[in-house]
Motif scaffolding. Sequence first.
Motif, PDB file in Angstrom:
ATOM      1  N   GLN A  58      27.917  32.860  81.799  1.00 25.05           N
ATOM      2  CA  GLN A  58      28.216  31.441  81.924  1.00 25.05           C
ATOM      3  C   GLN A  58      28.858  30.939  80.717  1.00 25.05           C
ATOM      4  O   GLN A  58      28.121  30.609  79.561  1.00 25.05           O
ATOM      5  N   GLN A  60      29.879  27.986  79.888  1.00 26.68           N
ATOM      6  CA  GLN A  60      29.674  26.630  79.794  1.00 26.68           C
ATOM      7  C   GLN A  60      28.438  26.413  78.997  1.00 26.68           C
ATOM      8  O   GLN A  60      27.943  25.179  78.652  1.00 26.68           O
ATOM      9  N   ALA A  95      30.900  22.494  72.698  1.00 25.68           N
ATOM     10  CA  ALA A  95      30.997  22.436  73.940  1.00 25.68           C
ATOM     11  C   ALA A  95      32.448  22.389  74.356  1.00 25.68           C
ATOM     12  O   ALA A  95      32.942  22.609  75.696  1.00 25.68           O
ATOM     13  N   ASN A  98      33.878  20.576  78.028  1.00 25.25           N
ATOM     14  CA  ASN A  98      32.824  20.557  79.260  1.00 25.25           C
ATOM     15  C   ASN A  98      31.868  19.497  78.840  1.00 25.25           C
ATOM     16  O   ASN A  98      31.430  19.086  77.793  1.00 25.25           O
ATOM     17  N   GLN A  99      31.779  18.488  80.047  1.00 24.43           N
ATOM     18  CA  GLN A  99      31.008  17.413  79.998  1.00 24.43           C
ATOM     19  C   GLN A  99      29.539  17.606  79.716  1.00 24.43           C
ATOM     20  O   GLN A  99      28.830  16.727  79.034  1.00 24.43           O
ATOM     21  N   ASP A 100      28.779  18.556  80.403  1.00 25.86           N
ATOM     22  CA  ASP A 100      27.607  18.511  80.509  1.00 25.86           C
ATOM     23  C   ASP A 100      27.221  20.148  80.376  1.00 25.86           C
ATOM     24  O   ASP A 100      26.901  20.804  81.397  1.00 25.86           O
ATOM     25  N   PRO A 101      27.211  20.789  79.164  1.00 28.04           N
ATOM     26  CA  PRO A 101      27.022  22.347  79.147  1.00 28.04           C
ATOM     27  C   PRO A 101      25.351  22.396  79.224  1.00 28.04           C
ATOM     28  O   PRO A 101      24.755  21.364  78.867  1.00 28.04           O
ATOM     29  N   TYR A 128      23.524  15.413  76.534  1.00 27.03           N
ATOM     30  CA  TYR A 128      23.289  16.622  77.405  1.00 27.03           C
ATOM     31  C   TYR A 128      21.976  16.668  77.939  1.00 27.03           C
ATOM     32  O   TYR A 128      21.178  16.541  77.097  1.00 27.03           O
TER      33      TYR A 128
END
Length: 141
Positions: A58, A60, A95, A98-101, A128
Amino acid sequence: MNFRRGRKREEPEINFVPLIDVLLVILIFVMATTTYSKFAELKINLPTANAEKTPDNQPQAVNVAVSANGQYSINNELVTFSSPDDFALLLRKAAGGNQDPMIVIDADAQSTHQSVVNVMEAARVAGYGKLTFATQNQQGK
């Protein structure tokens, strides 16, 4: 006119036997339906789990480690901060684009609860919402 000559008037009496019977039934009902719990202490042993380890593919995810003495690291780099806002900036920097890790909190079992709450608060300030906790398998099982 007195029609009851010679007869004494009987005083009314209260019969306590039915009253006692009703009270005993109520007492038995209360004793049978009440649970008595004694909360002397909560024994909590954290963090361990017996789940299978997920693959680390992953990209992210942002790994935040919290040591027993309160030191923090983001993606294996030691960081210091003075407020949740400063820590949120460090999380945004880690992050990247990446907007929502996924924020993975890897806290030592001896770390304070406040240390973990600091990470959660910084993630909230950064916007987040995906948080998870890393655990380890119990040894010898």
